[in-house]
Structures are given as C-alpha cells and as structure tokens.
Scaffold this active site. Structure first.
Site: not given
Ligand SMILES: Nc1ncnc2c1ncn2[C@@H]1O[C@H](COP(=O)(O)OP(=O)(O)OP(=O)(O)O)[C@@H](O)[C@H]1O
Ligand SMILES: [Mg+2]
Length: 681
Positions: A103-104, A108, A155, A158-159, A393, A395
């Site tokens: 997560s984070g 996404t 996050n 977070s999805s 991922g 947890e």
């Molecule tokens: N390539 C990037 N450039 C800048 N900031 C990023 C980038 N990727 C992620 N972030 C930052 O990190 C935060 C978390 O990313 P994201 O929501 O894609 O995580 P995730 O892996 O989908 O987490 P989850 O499993 O909780 O959904 C985003 O809101 C953004 O602020």
């Molecule tokens: Mg996500």
C-alpha cells in the site's frame, strides 16, 4: 540508456557485478538521489515512489518512448507501456501488465500513467468512437477512486479493492472498449475505520461538495462529524476546497462516462441513506414493540429519511430494522422481532451491503459504457487485449483479520502463478535446449495455496463448514477445527499447537508462514465476515424501491423468502472463485509466451532466468520491516543485507518478460518506498 551517466548507478540490476541485497539497495538509493525512480531488473521495472511531482511524465516524455525498443531509453513506465503495446500489436496476442507492491507504493499512479501513455499514442486518425472509449477509460479511474478509495494510515488515496482492467484493441491498435473486474471491496470500512483513517472518499465529497439546496434535500448537514460512519475521519478531511474540487471532478467524470443526472441523484441519495442508517440507534422498550420484539428506533425521523431517500415505504423500513421474516417449514412465515443487538447487527449488514452494491453497480455501469460496440469478429477481426492488474499487495497489520487473510491469499496465488509459469517453465526450457545454468533453489509456495484453498480441509473450506453448521459455532471452535486439520502443516501454527509462543493468543490467533513472511490472524469475526449475512427482508425492501437505479442493484430481492432455500456462497468462497478465475485469465494472456520461433537470433535469451530469480529474491525479501524474518533459505540469505541498509523497501516485484520478441511482455512494475521519503507524505 546511455543518456544516464555512470554516476547514476546501473539502470538495470543485471549489470551489477555482484547481486547482493547491499548492492541492490545501494544502486537503488544512488539512482533515487539523482531523481531516477525507475530501474530494470531485466524486463521487470522497479519503481521508487518519490512522493513529489517529478518532471517525468507528459507529452514530451511520451514522445521520447513512443515506438522505441525497451532498452533504447532510460528505464520508465512509458517504456513498459510501449513495449507491451508494441508486442500486443505486432503479434496480435493478449498481453498483460501486473503491478504489485504494498500500500502506498504507487501502483494506482503507475496504472494511470500506463493508461495515459496508451491513450496518447493511439487513434492517430481521431475516430470518434475510439476517442469516446479513451475518455471513458481515463475518467473511470477518477470515479472508481471516489467510491473505492479511502485515506488510510499508509496512503491518503488507498485503493480498498483490487482492480483488473482489460483494454480491447482493434487490428489498428486503437482502443475500442474495455472491462473492469473489481475484487473484494473492503466494505467493513463503511462502518468503522482505524484511528487516522477515513471512510470512502465518496461520503466526504457529497458532504463537502454538494450545493446547500441538494444537501437539504438529502437531509444532510455538511459536517462529517455528525454521522457515526464519518465521524472518525471527520477531523482528517482534506481541505474543504480540495474535497469540493474532487467532488466536481467526479461529477464531471460521471457525466463524461455517461451517468445520467437521475442516476447521479440516486447515487447521492443512496450515500445519504447510508449515513442516516448509521445514526439509527435502537432502544429496548417496556411495551411490546413490533410483534414480540421489545425494541424501538430511538429517533424515528431517521427512518423517515432512509425511507424517502431509498424510495421505499416507511413502515417497511421500520419493519426491516426491527424484525425479520423466517420461514417455518412449508410456506408458513413468522415475523420474529430483533433484540437491540440483532437490530444493530442487521442495520450494519444493510449499510455495508448497500454500499457494496452501489460500488458494484458503478463498476458495471462503467463496463456497460466501455463494452466494445458493434464489433463483428468476422468483419473486424478478433480484438486483442492488454490487461492491467492493480491489486493489493501483501498486508500485515498489528491485528490481521479476514480481509488480510483474503488479500494475502491473493498474493500467494499470484506468486504461485509466477513460480509455475516462469521459473519452472524457464528451467525446463533451458534443460530442453541444453543451455548450461546453475540450478537455483526456489521456494514453491503451492503448499501454502493448498493450505488455504484445498477442498474439505483448506482454511476456507473449514471456515465454510463452520459457517454452515447448525447451532452456535464460534470463531474459537473454527480455530480448534483448523488446529485439528493442520496440526502437522509446516506453514500453519497457533498458540494451541505452540504453547510457548507468546506472540499468539490462545483461542484467538493462528499464524500462516506465507512466502513473504509470517502473518498472525485473529479469528475474531471470521465466521461473521465469511457468512456475510443479510436478511432477505432488506433485499426485498431494496428491490421494491421505486427508484429504478437502486432497484437495479438488488435483483436477488425479488425472491420470496420461501424460495430462498439455497445458502448463498460465502464471502471466502466467492473470493476464492474470483482469484481462480483471475489467475486462469492471466495465465492465458501473453504473460508467459511459449518458446520463440527464431530463438537462435536472440542472444540475450540467457538472461531471463537469472533476472527472474533476482526479482524473486526482491519479492521474497522486500517486505515491510514489520514482517518477521523467518523461513526460507533464499530469504535468510538475503535478509541480513536487507536489514542493514538504511533504505527499507516496502514492496515486492516479480514477473518476467522473455526477450527477443517471443510474444508479449509480462511485467510487474513494483515500487520500492524508501523510508526516508515517507515523511513527506
Ligand atoms: N510516480 C509518482 N510520482 C509522484 N508521486 C507518486 C508517484 N507514485 C505515487 N505517488 C504518490 O504516492 C501516493 C500513493 O500512490 P498510489 O495511490 O498509487 O499507491 P498504491 O500502491 O496504489 O497504494 P494502495 O495499495 O494503498 O492503493 C500517490 O497519491 C502520490 O501522492
Ligand atoms: Mg492503489
């Protein structure tokens, strides 16, 4: 690649002189400090979340990667998207990109960049239908995030569901449709959130974003602290202006996708009804309430609101809240009053179910719009598909429940797919071709998958058995049953089986040694969450709503109680079935191409096995530091290096894309999150 100087470290971990975790992390850190967040492991892309805007994306960057070979330019998500797209187009084979990481980590965001890349490089002839599909694809993320994402401690966006999206392409390589599969929405969040977390964004967006007049019609007050379901996260709201702008963006996205004004109105009313439902309290009364129950609703005005917002008769809403209909033999029906506790339970089950159905309806509604239209395979040829998997991922929390169990099982399934189709296949092929290679001892997690999903004995089967047993089977009895079935399983333990291990509690915890580490699960709530019971009265109530949108979400409500003889599938079994289907789907995509035709022209063909294994070790070691350091030889070999380094990775990566154009790519860009940047969140 040569655009990056020597001081930027190795753009591909394969180029490291020695593959140790220290070297790996050192290289990652060096690159990160230079603003280079992407590094290859052969054909797998590792990404480090920068938590800040970097000038890496947009039309100029897209142009730099368009039509290039993977290694012509520095590592980038666009290179992965481009390679996938080209492979799909060149060979007309379905391909897919798997994104994993905790997560984070940035999964996404990565999936959005991939979609943006695809949207930018397709439809040069500007066909209206293709433009429409691209618009829907891009806007769908915004809507799905409103309903399926929430602020968590890891996050802020977070999805809380797994997502697999197929994009269909015609023979020209233009997107002509798509389909979203969603997996296991964390619906318990509707009722309750951990300290520091919030409910799904959609609730706050409506509260903060709606005009005063609409809010009044919904009988809502602006302040989320007024509602039980949003109180916890009320103080954590984003700036009010942000919430408003998100609300407007979601409204615009829904409009572009094709949600009608009536539908949007229904969605808002449903969200409002859930909030009011959450504020309904029950009190025991002296005088007999409905039938033999002695329970009443504390504030009946809330029942009026729920009835009005769901377009259902007030009397029926009250009846559903205070009692249930049971069929007693034959066709005779009895109305049985709830106790206050039962009524609260039923209310919560209803609130969760209404939200889940709303989410599923939103996904289906988007799918209806993205469905490829007017396509005739005989005339247009078969569509090819690129799938993008953005799934939860691994947890591990201080207390892990049914949801973590399902999520971690999902990761075991994907890991197994990887092992089965990459490692074994690669090794067999090397053997077949007489290529010298060093045997690498890898851990096959099939036994853990079996532990979870095996018929009759697996954890899910034992749980289902407990759920279907007559009488009052408790979570504790379920745990005892697990202990009996798995007392000799090398990946299962509990306090009962290991009395000296004080990190588990008697009668409450069991532990699974997952491929990525040990996780202790508390059985509390397992039976309830698995049964996922909702009284048929509620379903009927919703089905009989005069709001067509709400009614469409409850087709199963048309069944009469006397016809509902079959026990519905449990949440665990439904999830297992969806995982099996997902893995089957991925396996038949070009994740894992067969032996290439012109193999002799492919000198780099020796690389994948080694690369794959490096990525596997990352997968196996790259765990949250909170996870324990137990188990396999490979991991223990790597871990010391891992723990010494100042950069702690929180994610994993795996995947393989055999080179030499033997088919499509199978990439898993994962993300690594250095602790050093977590403070900027
Ligand atoms: N390539 C990037 N450039 C800048 N900031 C990023 C980038 N990727 C992620 N972030 C930052 O990190 C935060 C978390 O990313 P994201 O929501 O894609 O995580 P995730 O892996 O989908 O987490 P989850 O499993 O909780 O959904 C985003 O809101 C953004 O602020
Ligand atoms: Mg996500």
């Amino acid at each position: 690649m040569d655009e990056e100087g020597l001081e930027c470290g190795k753009p591909d971990f394969v180029l490291l002189d020695q593959v140790t975790m220290e070297d790996f992390m050192e290289n990652l850190k060096l690159r990160f400090e230079k603003g280079l967040i992407y590094t290859y492991i052969g054909e797998v892309l590792v990404s480090v979340n920068p938590y800040q805007e970097l000038p890496l994306y947009g039309p100029e960057a897209i142009a730099k990667y368009q039509g290039r070979e993977l290694y012509e330019r520095p590592p980038h998500l666009y290179a992965v998207a481009n390679a996938t797209y080209r492979a799909m187009k060149r060979r007309s084979r379905d391909t897919c990109i798997v994104i994993s990481g905790e997560s984070g980590a940035g999964k996404t965001e990565a999936s959005k960049h991939i979609m943006q890349y695809i949207a930018a490089v397709t439809n040069p002839s500007q066909r209206a239908e293709v433009d429409r599909v691209k618009d829907v694809l891009l806007k769908s993320t915004c809507v799905l995030e409103a309903f399926g994402n929430a602020r968590t401690n890891r996050n802020h966006n977070s999805s809380r569901f797994g997502k697999y999206m197929d994009i269909n392409f015609d023979f020209k390589g233009d997107p002509v449709g798509g389909h979203i599969h969603s997996y296991l929405l964390e619906k318990s969040r509707v009722l309750k959130q951990h300290v520091g977390e919030r409910n799904f964004h959609a609730f706050y967006q409506v509260l903060r974003g709606c005009e005063d007049a609409e809010l009044q019609k919904l009988h809502l007050q602006r302040n989320p602290a007024v509602y039980n379901f949003t109180r916890q996260g009320a103080g954590l709201s984003a700036l009010e202006s942000d919430e408003k702008s998100h609300y407007l963006a979601v409204m615009e996205a829904m409009r572009v996708i094709g949600f009608s004004a009536e539908e949007v109105g229904s969605v808002h009313r449903i969200l409002a009804a859930i909030l009011h439902l959450g504020n309904i309290e029950f009190v025991e009364t002296e005088e007999a309430g409905l039938e033999q129950g002695h329970v009443a609703v504390a504030e009946e005005l809330l029942v009026d609101h729920v009835a009005q917002l769901t377009a259902t008769p007030r009397e029926l809403v009250l009846r559903c809240l205070l009692s249930r209909t049971v069929a007693s033999g034959g066709r005779e029906l009895i109305e049985k009053g709830h106790t206050a506790a039962e009524a609260s339970y039923a209310r919560d089950a209803c609130a969760k179910a209404v939200y889940q159905r709303l989410f599923e309806w939103v996904v289906n509604r988007i799918n209806g719009v993205m469905e490829p239209r007017g396509r005739d395979p005989r005339r247009d040829g078969k569509d090819t598909v690129i799938g993008v998997l953005d799934i939860y991922g691994f947890e591990v929390f201080p207390v892990n429940s049914f949801e973590q169990f399902c999520i971690n099982y999902c990761n075991e399934k994907l890991q197994q797919l990887f092992i089965q189709l990459i490692l074994k296949q690669e090794q067999e092929e090397y053997e077949r071709e007489g290529i010298a290679w060093q045997s690498v001892d890898y851990f096959n997690n099939a036994t853990i998958v079996e532990l979870v999903e095996r018929p009759h004995r697996g954890v899910l089967a034992v749980l289902d058995e407990a759920c279907s047993a007559a009488g009052t089977i408790t979570d504790r009895i379920f745990l005892q049953s697990l202990d009996t079935h798995h007392r000799h399983h090398p990946h299962y333990t509990s306090r009962q089986l290991c009395p000296t291990d004080k990190t588990m509690e008697f009668g409450r915890d069991f532990r699974i040694k997952h491929y990525a580490g040990d996780v202790t699960y508390s059985v509390e709530g397992f039976i309830d969450k698995n049964r996922d019971h909702l009284f048929q009265d509620f379903k009927r109530l919703m089905y009989n709503s005069s709001d067509p949108t709400l009614r469409a979400m409850w087709p199963d409500g048309q069944q009469d109680i006397t016809e509902v003889t079959k026990r519905p599938l449990t949440a665990g079994t439904l999830f297992k079935n969806s995982m099996v289907a997902l893995v089957e789907n991925l396996a038949c995509k070009s994740l894992f191409p067969g032996p290439p035709a012109g193999r002799d022209t492919c000198t780099p063909a020796l690389r994948p096995l080694r690369l794959t294994l490096v990525s596997l070790s990352v997968l196996r070691c790259g765990r949250s530091p909170s996870m324990s350091a137990a188990s396999s030889p490979m991991r223990t070999r790597w871990l010391p290096g891992w723990t010494r380094t100042t950069v702690a990775t929180r994610s994993r990566t795996w995947g393989c894309w055999r080179m030499c154009g033997s088919g499509g790519p199978a990439l898993l860009p994962a993300s690594l999150t250095p602790d050093s940047c977590s403070g900027t969140r």
